[in-house]
Design an enzyme around this catalytic site. Sequence first.
Site, PDB file in Angstrom:
ATOM      1  CB  SER A   1      99.317  19.075 -56.674  1.00 10.91           C
ATOM      2  OG  SER A   1     100.390  19.992 -56.672  1.00 10.91           O
TER       3      SER A   1
ATOM      4  CG  HIS B   1      98.607  17.352 -52.710  1.00  7.80           C
ATOM      5  ND1 HIS B   1      98.146  18.627 -52.511  1.00  7.80           N
ATOM      6  CD2 HIS B   1      99.864  17.483 -53.195  1.00  7.80           C
ATOM      7  CE1 HIS B   1      99.073  19.493 -52.857  1.00  7.80           C
ATOM      8  NE2 HIS B   1     100.131  18.819 -53.271  1.00  7.80           N
TER       9      HIS B   1
END
Length: 349
Positions: free
Chosen positions: A226, A286
């Site tokens: 991610s 993230h």
Amino acid sequence: MASKEHSSTRQQQHPLLPSFSQVDADGDGGVELHELRKVLPPHIPDTEVRREFEKFDANGDGRLDREEYRNLVRRRAFHFANLIVLPKNARMDQVDGEYTEEYSCMPPPLFMFAISLIEIGIFAYHTHFHIKERGWVGINGPAPIESVLIYNPKRRCEAWRYLTYMLVHSGWVHICNNVLMQLFLGVLLEMVHKWWRVLIVYFAGVVAGSLATSVTDPEYYLAGASGGVYALITAHMATVILNWSEMELPWVRVLLFSSFCVLDVGIAIYYRYTGDGSNKVGYAAHFGGALAGLLLGIHVLRNLRPQKWETIVWRVSIVIWIVLAGVVIAWNIFYPSYFPPSDICKLSV
């Protein structure tokens, strides 16, 4: 008479591409570059005329036959209209959509396909052993926390884990979401900016993700690509910033990539608060990846038409990146008491 004069004035203000016979001044059955140049207004750059000419000279003989000229008029009318109608200072010598014309499959965009296949292969390997031991693998995992690839806060001395955790995924939704998003986003970037620039941004996002997790969630494991995916999303944002005037529908791009962000954040929140408490996986990656993609994207990716203010942004972004990366790396090295005690080695300075 007045009507004819009015019509003539309108033609001068909004000139159209002439017919084939009008452009083929010498009547030899072909339009040469200098002939096309003569019938177009002088404010159109020679480089733009040459590019359009060569694009539709299908047989490469240095002249456009009737069919090639018809294709140029038919397929490029909108872009040529912009060239002809808009004044030089309004369009900056540029056809709207130049960024789109930079897309190319040579060399082929293989990096994202290769890294995605590796991630799928390792997920299949881990899944095989999970099924063998537990009889199932759910949509949420479990994550293979015993893997030598996953980021383990108790084994920070194994420095490769700051990068290789991207190869480990926690469940079917996690792997499918990451692979699909990075293929869609990464291949588009590769087609314009080439594989090595995308590799730098992607790997920087991954490492930034693990470093961010290490200082915000020091006891959390980290799995998944991610961080790299978020770096690709914000790298697209960086290309929009640097190539706004050369892109078609830049606002659409901003909305599209923002939607990806919302989707991935939603999935991250879902994992964070619904996952097995014994299988804690951090997702600050993230945000670390997003920051890396934006700052390094501005610095690494191609800028089709540099402006003075963009040069300033380019320099500021790399300084911010170096400072932030230096702080979190120093934190990992010089503040070992902040982290869980290592179960295999001691980090000391």
